[in-house]
Design an enzyme around this catalytic site. Structure first.
Site, PDB file in Angstrom:
ATOM      1  N   ARG A   1       0.802  -1.217   0.000  1.00 39.19           N
ATOM      2  CA  ARG A   1       0.000   0.000   0.000  1.00 39.19           C
ATOM      3  C   ARG A   1       0.846   1.284   0.000  1.00 39.19           C
ATOM      4  O   ARG A   1       0.656   2.171  -0.837  1.00 39.19           O
ATOM      5  CB  ARG A   1      -0.949   0.023   1.229  1.00 39.19           C
ATOM      6  CG  ARG A   1      -2.170  -0.835   1.085  1.00 39.19           C
ATOM      7  CD  ARG A   1      -2.524  -1.469   2.410  1.00 39.19           C
ATOM      8  NE  ARG A   1      -1.506  -2.458   2.706  1.00 39.19           N
ATOM      9  CZ  ARG A   1      -1.633  -3.749   2.383  1.00 39.19           C
ATOM     10  NH1 ARG A   1      -2.746  -4.173   1.873  1.00 39.19           N
ATOM     11  NH2 ARG A   1      -0.650  -4.610   2.598  1.00 39.19           N
ATOM     12  N   THR A   2       1.767   1.402   0.962  1.00 41.33           N
ATOM     13  CA  THR A   2       2.478   2.668   1.145  1.00 41.33           C
ATOM     14  C   THR A   2       3.336   3.003  -0.077  1.00 41.33           C
ATOM     15  O   THR A   2       3.294   4.125  -0.600  1.00 41.33           O
ATOM     16  CB  THR A   2       3.364   2.595   2.411  1.00 41.33           C
ATOM     17  OG1 THR A   2       2.575   2.054   3.479  1.00 41.33           O
ATOM     18  CG2 THR A   2       3.892   3.953   2.804  1.00 41.33           C
TER      19      THR A   2
ATOM     20  N   ARG B   1      11.269   3.714   4.257  1.00 45.55           N
ATOM     21  CA  ARG B   1      10.776   2.687   5.192  1.00 45.55           C
ATOM     22  C   ARG B   1      11.969   1.839   5.611  1.00 45.55           C
ATOM     23  O   ARG B   1      12.771   1.405   4.777  1.00 45.55           O
ATOM     24  CB  ARG B   1       9.716   1.801   4.544  1.00 45.55           C
ATOM     25  CG  ARG B   1       9.366   0.603   5.436  1.00 45.55           C
ATOM     26  CD  ARG B   1       8.180  -0.175   4.956  1.00 45.55           C
ATOM     27  NE  ARG B   1       6.949   0.566   5.180  1.00 45.55           N
ATOM     28  CZ  ARG B   1       5.747   0.024   5.056  1.00 45.55           C
ATOM     29  NH1 ARG B   1       5.611  -1.249   4.710  1.00 45.55           N
ATOM     30  NH2 ARG B   1       4.656   0.742   5.264  1.00 45.55           N
TER      31      ARG B   1
ATOM     32  N   LYS C   1      25.761  -5.346  -1.058  1.00 43.99           N
ATOM     33  CA  LYS C   1      27.241  -5.396  -0.992  1.00 43.99           C
ATOM     34  C   LYS C   1      27.745  -4.737   0.284  1.00 43.99           C
ATOM     35  O   LYS C   1      28.933  -4.501   0.446  1.00 43.99           O
ATOM     36  CB  LYS C   1      27.839  -4.674  -2.208  1.00 43.99           C
ATOM     37  CG  LYS C   1      27.407  -5.264  -3.536  1.00 43.99           C
ATOM     38  CD  LYS C   1      27.921  -4.382  -4.681  1.00 43.99           C
ATOM     39  CE  LYS C   1      27.276  -4.758  -5.999  1.00 43.99           C
ATOM     40  NZ  LYS C   1      27.532  -3.783  -7.058  1.00 43.99           N
TER      41      LYS C   1
ATOM     42  N   HIS D   1       4.359   5.487  11.883  1.00 42.14           N
ATOM     43  CA  HIS D   1       3.963   5.407  10.472  1.00 42.14           C
ATOM     44  C   HIS D   1       3.006   6.593  10.260  1.00 42.14           C
ATOM     45  O   HIS D   1       1.793   6.429  10.150  1.00 42.14           O
ATOM     46  CB  HIS D   1       3.270   4.070  10.219  1.00 42.14           C
ATOM     47  CG  HIS D   1       3.078   3.704   8.779  1.00 42.14           C
ATOM     48  ND1 HIS D   1       3.244   4.597   7.736  1.00 42.14           N
ATOM     49  CD2 HIS D   1       2.719   2.524   8.209  1.00 42.14           C
ATOM     50  CE1 HIS D   1       3.002   3.965   6.593  1.00 42.14           C
ATOM     51  NE2 HIS D   1       2.677   2.716   6.853  1.00 42.14           N
TER      52      HIS D   1
HETATM   53  N1   CP Z   1      -0.452  -0.175   5.830  1.00 42.34           N
HETATM   54  C1   CP Z   1       0.772  -0.412   5.310  1.00 42.34           C
HETATM   55  O1   CP Z   1       1.769   0.196   5.706  1.00 42.34           O
HETATM   56  O2   CP Z   1       0.791  -1.378   4.345  1.00 42.34           O
HETATM   57  P1   CP Z   1       2.080  -1.772   3.483  1.00 42.34           P
HETATM   58  O3   CP Z   1       3.028  -2.499   4.409  1.00 42.34           O
HETATM   59  O4   CP Z   1       1.559  -2.666   2.380  1.00 42.34           O
HETATM   60  O5   CP Z   1       2.697  -0.514   2.971  1.00 42.34           O
END
Ligand code: CP
Length: 312
Positions: free
Chosen positions: A58-59, A108, A86, A136
């Site tokens: 999603r993100t 992320r 590496k 998040h």
């Molecule tokens: N909600 C969320 O962060 O989903 P993803 O891990 O698919 O990005």
């Protein structure tokens, strides 16, 4: 308040006015992305990098779609097919990407505070797309944006966040965001998945959900993050589901118009039954739709534009 900030690291960097401006900008982008031509030239010439060290559906996709709908050039970086393999460090990686003249780097990573570490060392705007167990923030903004579309005010609204609170960056960002907006926030889950500091965040804590579910206006079910578990978190999945799964019986005991959310990905049958996840009170796919509009708003505002400029 965001106008003073280069980066989006924590919800705590925002105040209610800033969150409201993000919502009003996302409202405008949501209207634009319903059109046949979903693209606007706002970020033409800007370069954005999706720097993801952990998997995402999603993100990552919604930031990519958001950037492209704003006409930015967006590059996806996957750690698993890069020089990270590496041994290149996260800072060297980010410095090298920034040397290519990036404007925004979306990160992320599985280490809490890793995104703040980068933000303090880079000149690009850095956006936290999830750091370890920490935060998040863009997920919390899209979750609360989804609720803002359905209610006039958050004041006095009861919100229950259920499940693996300890490992959930979504829970922490949502607690901060909902409290800034005036909601009355509670959490529920097994004692083994409850952080020691949880009460310091100003929430009520429950270990049984049946006693609190019927009074809630919104319920956010969390994924059990098996990949982050070590040692003894709960005896077995069947016992977890019997105590904490939002099943049809529990959903039937909730307020008729209660709103059910889940950030995804969903472990169907563990934290939520399929019939409830896909049922009439669920807004799970609506959250995903709104993720694009909210992330367009964030890319736009953090590129230095204001919501006022959008209306002109
Ligand atoms: N909600 C969320 O962060 O989903 P993803 O891990 O698919 O990005």
């Amino acid at each position: 308040m965001y106008k003073e900030k280069k980066d989006i690291i924590s919800i705590l960097d925002l105040d209610r006015e800033a969150i409201r401006e993000i919502f009003s900008t996302a409202d405008a982008f949501k209207e634009i992305i319903q059109r046949d031509n979903k693209k606007v030239p706002a970020l033409r010439g800007k370069t954005i990098i999706n720097l993801f060290y952990e998997p995402s559906t999603r993100t990552k996709s919604s930031f990519e779609i958001a950037g492209k709908r704003l006409s930015a050039d967006l590059i996806n970086f996957s750690a698993s097919t890069s020089a990270v393999k590496k041994g290149e460090s996260i800072l060297d990686t980010a410095n090298n990407l920034e040397a290519m003249k990036t404007d925004i780097i979306i990160v992320r990573h599985n280490q809490s505070q890793s995104v703040r570490y980068l933000a303090e060392r880079l000149t690009s705007c850095v956006i936290n797309a999830g750091d370890g167990y920490n935060e998040h923030p863009t997920q919390a903004l899209l979750d609360t944006f989804t609720l803002h579309e359905m209610v006039d005010t958050f004041e006095g609204k009861k919100v229950l966040i259920v499940g693996d609170i300890f490992h959930s960056r979504v829970a922490k960002s949502n607690i901060h965001c909902l409290k800034i907006l005036g909601a009355d926030v509670s959490v529920a889950g097994p004692p083994t998945l409850m952080p020691m500091y949880i009460e310091d965040l100003g929430v009520d804590v429950h270990y049984r959900i049946d006693e609190v579910l019927p009074s809630q206006d919104f319920v956010i079910m969390l994924r059990v993050q098996f990949e982050r578990h070590s040692g003894f978190n709960f005896p077995n999945v069947r016992e977890y589901a019997s105590l904490y799964c939002l099943n049809r019986k529990r959903a039937a005991a909730m307020k008729k118009d209660a709103i059910i959310m889940h950030p995804g990905p969903v472990n169907r049958g563990i934290e939520i039954e399929p019939e409830v996840a896909d049922g009439k009170n669920s807004v799970i796919l609506g959250q995903v739709t709104n993720g694009v509009a909210v992330r367009m708003a964030l890319l736009y505002l953090y590129s230095g534009f204001s919501s006022k400029a959008m209306k002109e």
